[in-house]
Scaffold this active site. Structure first.
Site, PDB file in Angstrom:
ATOM      1  N   GLU A 192      18.257  -4.146   1.672  1.00  0.00           N
ATOM      2  CA  GLU A 192      19.414  -3.520   1.023  1.00  0.00           C
ATOM      3  C   GLU A 192      20.629  -3.472   1.941  1.00  0.00           C
ATOM      4  O   GLU A 192      21.676  -2.937   1.575  1.00  0.00           O
ATOM      5  CB  GLU A 192      19.049  -2.108   0.559  1.00  0.00           C
ATOM      6  CG  GLU A 192      18.282  -2.081  -0.750  1.00  0.00           C
ATOM      7  CD  GLU A 192      16.975  -2.857  -0.681  1.00  0.00           C
ATOM      8  OE1 GLU A 192      16.855  -3.854  -1.423  1.00  0.00           O
ATOM      9  OE2 GLU A 192      16.083  -2.499   0.096  1.00  0.00           O
ATOM     10  N   ASN A 276      13.140  -8.781  -1.822  1.00  0.00           N
ATOM     11  CA  ASN A 276      14.231  -9.177  -2.701  1.00  0.00           C
ATOM     12  C   ASN A 276      15.338  -9.913  -1.949  1.00  0.00           C
ATOM     13  O   ASN A 276      15.565  -9.687  -0.762  1.00  0.00           O
ATOM     14  CB  ASN A 276      14.833  -7.949  -3.397  1.00  0.00           C
ATOM     15  CG  ASN A 276      15.353  -6.928  -2.392  1.00  0.00           C
ATOM     16  OD1 ASN A 276      14.577  -6.222  -1.775  1.00  0.00           O
ATOM     17  ND2 ASN A 276      16.661  -6.849  -2.227  1.00  0.00           N
ATOM     18  N   ASP A 318      15.640  -6.621  -8.491  1.00  0.00           N
ATOM     19  CA  ASP A 318      15.056  -6.043  -7.279  1.00  0.00           C
ATOM     20  C   ASP A 318      13.541  -5.936  -7.377  1.00  0.00           C
ATOM     21  O   ASP A 318      12.943  -4.923  -7.030  1.00  0.00           O
ATOM     22  CB  ASP A 318      15.650  -4.661  -6.952  1.00  0.00           C
ATOM     23  CG  ASP A 318      15.085  -4.112  -5.643  1.00  0.00           C
ATOM     24  OD1 ASP A 318      15.028  -4.864  -4.660  1.00  0.00           O
ATOM     25  OD2 ASP A 318      14.660  -2.936  -5.621  1.00  0.00           O
TER      26      ASP A 318
END
Length: 600
Positions: A192, A276, A318
């Site tokens: 992230e 991801n 995700d």
């Protein structure tokens, strides 16, 4: 059918040369009285041969003793037990305690690292840690700040430490590590934050780096052979990753490696998943975004990739691909196969040949899954192995700044990292699952090192037209791709399962219950509410002829981030705060180990 179990391997491994796996790990996991690796064994089966506690008497379980960790927030992973010593870890600041089981749990030593508290602000989805590892008389810890530490298992003395990443660039850690032969395999978190994922092998004795394999980028940096590394039976080809990204976006492409690792000593292959792609806005990264969302099989000595399989090309939701790979030997179509079974975040359960990477089964393990209709199994099709995306639920097709509603599962998946288990007695897999859907709105975001690189707003809620809860605990037949039974739960089941030779399966709930169910039928046989919600993994061991079952409680993780971090905005916690708001009516923060046994 048989399981890839260390009992079968120990005699072969210890009497032949060269040595195929770390002897100390093989010896320790071969003894069911100990719990020497987070997932029970190299095959990640989380199965124990102990049977003193069984389906006939498990209802009589009582609390034998408890231990407070002194730390709040989410407690994932489990203790280890080696040679009458229990090793207990905590979330950040990642303290480790060695408890003398032969002396009333006396604290033999403790390790309390001094980490920069700024690392907490860079960690996604709580300050969890999935536990320590053991090999060669050492305890290995991968701290939140990516410091890897080797501790003397008897004294706690630091033998060596090495920095695996840079928190200032968004690189952190939440995972355990895996000792294999003379190496320690270590991953990285931070998808992230635009971190480029990798797996690194360190020399177990010295901490020197031996090899590092990236998830994205040039073939040589990925340790991929274009002609010999296979994908669904074909060579991967040159520049397979770079050609699937626009420009140099692969450099901040995610594919982090914060999940679990498996090892097959016979094949000398290590298996793990990549996470991801970055960002969560798929419009900013056209292409398949290889090799994010991928199961990797690598040679443990050299790091070279033997085969890989991308489960969710061009991920739009995700659906991290880091969940555990469980290694078993079972019959498919009358033929005994060396299998790898993976319950992916995307809601599909995959059964592959772990030697070749051949895809054998791919089926939904939650009927609510709707983002794709199927995974194509026709080897002659140009879509072979690819999920067939439903346009209504495609965040890429709907576009930026459009709220795509009713996507199932939610970003935290039909199962997150909470590991399942396998029983060779039933041939079934026992899987803690999420039953959650979401709305997902992507937006354009710029990359800045060390800053969040998400690019989507989410909200989560229970799967509609179902039992009203947010979780199920299921039994799965991986040879057929079928649910055998399913137990509804009010909240996601965020605890790792444990199957035993006593014909029972244990798991924990977010409200804090430890539960035991019949391995054949799923009938609930026992439950006890611990002081806080359970996101830890159940383990078992034997001491002085008595079997014990242990579980860490301490609510948190992605599902419990609202409680753990004191968040109240429904969209915070990447959408989880609103979805799990009712959890605060059932449990509060805590950090405790609870150990159970039958009465004397």
């Amino acid at each position: 059918m048989k399981m890839l179990k260390t009992g079968l391997l120990a005699t072969l491994l210890l009497s032949s040369a060269p040595v195929f796996a770390n002897d100390s790990v093989i010896q320790a996991t071969d003894d069911p009285k100990q719990w020497a690796i987070q997932t029970g064994d190299y095959a990640n089966t989380r199965y124990s041969e102990l049977d003193q506690i069984n389906r006939e008497n498990v209802g009589d379980l009582q609390v034998a003793w408890t231990f407070s960790t002194g730390v709040l927030r989410g407690h994932e992973g489990s203790p280890l037990v080696i040679d009458n010593i229990m090793y207990v870890h905590t979330p950040f600041p990642n303290n480790v305690y060695a408890l003398d089981l032969a002396n009333d749990g006396k604290i033999l030593w403790s390790y309390k690292p001094q980490q920069n508290p700024d690392v907490v602000g860079v960690m996604c989805c709580d300050t969890v840690n999935r536990g320590v590892a053991y090999a060669d008389g050492m305890i290995f810890l991968h701290q939140a700040d990516t410091t890897v530490v080797a501790l003397d298992s008897k004294t706690g003395e630091v033998k060596w430490s090495v920095q695996n990443g840079d928190p200032a660039a968004g690189q952190t850690n939440t995972a355990t590590v895996l000792p294999v032969k003379d190496k320690l395999l270590v991953g990285i978190s931070g998808g992230e934050f635009g971190v480029r994922g990798h797996v690194t092998a360190y020399d177990m004795k010295t901490g020197e780096q031996v090899w590092r394999a990236f998830s994205t980028g040039p073939d040589e940096e990925m340790m991929v052979d274009p002609e010999k590394t296979m994908v669904l039976g074909k060579p991967v080809g040159a520049n397979s990753s770079i050609d699937s990204w626009e420009g140099d976006q692969w450099q901040i492409g995610g594919g982090t490696t914060w999940g679990w690792y498996a090892y097959d000593p016979d094949l000398n292959l290590v298996y793990y998943g990549t996470g991801n792609p970055s960002t969560w806005n798929p419009s900013q990264r056209p292409g398949d975004n290889k090799w994010s969302m991928t199961i990797m099989a690598r040679d443990a000595d050299t790091g070279m990739a033997k085969w890989m399989y991308q489960k969710t090309p061009h991920d739009e939701w995700d659906y991290d691909g880091v969940n555990e790979n469980i290694l078993v030997d079972q019959e498919i179509d009358g033929q005994m196969r060396k299998l790898l079974v993976n319950f992916d975040r995307n809601g599909f359960a995959y059964t592959l040949d772990r030697e070749t990477g051949e895809l054998l089964v791919a089926e939904k393990y939650d009927p609510a899954v709707n983002w794709a209709t199927e995974v194509v199994m026709d080897k002659e099709s140009d879509q072979y192995g690819r999920p067939q995306v439903v346009a209504q639920y495609s965040t890429a097709q709907n576009g930026e700044d459009t709220n795509t509603t009713g996507v199932c599962p939610a970003a935290l998946g039909s199962k997150d990292q909470q590991p399942g288990s396998f029983s060779p007695k039933t041939g079934l897999f026992y899987v803690p699952t999420n039953h959650v859907c979401m709305d997902y709105e992507p937006y354009r975001v710029s990359y800045s090192a060390g800053q969040p690189y998400v690019g989507a707003t989410l909200s989560m809620y229970p799967a509609p037209n179902s039992h009203g809860g947010m979780g199920n605990f299921i039994a799965w037949d991986a040879t057929k791709g079928e649910i055998k039974w399913s137990l509804p739960e009010q909240f996601s089941v965020w605890s790792g399962a444990l199957a035993t030779a006593g014909d029972i399966v244990f798991y924990g709930t977010l409200e804090g219950y430890l539960k035991a169910v019949d391995a054949e039928t799923g009938e609930e046989l026992y439950k006890f509410k611990t002081p806080s919600g359970i996101i830890g993994n159940v383990m078992t061991y034997e001491q002085n002829g008595k079997q014990y079952v242990g579980i860490l409680s301490g609510v948190g993780g992605w599902a419990g981030i609202g409680l753990a971090a004191g968040l109240t905005n429904p969209n915070e916690g990447l959408g989880a705060v609103g979805g799990y708001a009712a959890l605060s009516d059932y449990t509060q923060l805590g950090g405790q180990l609870t150990v159970f046994a039958l009465p004397d």
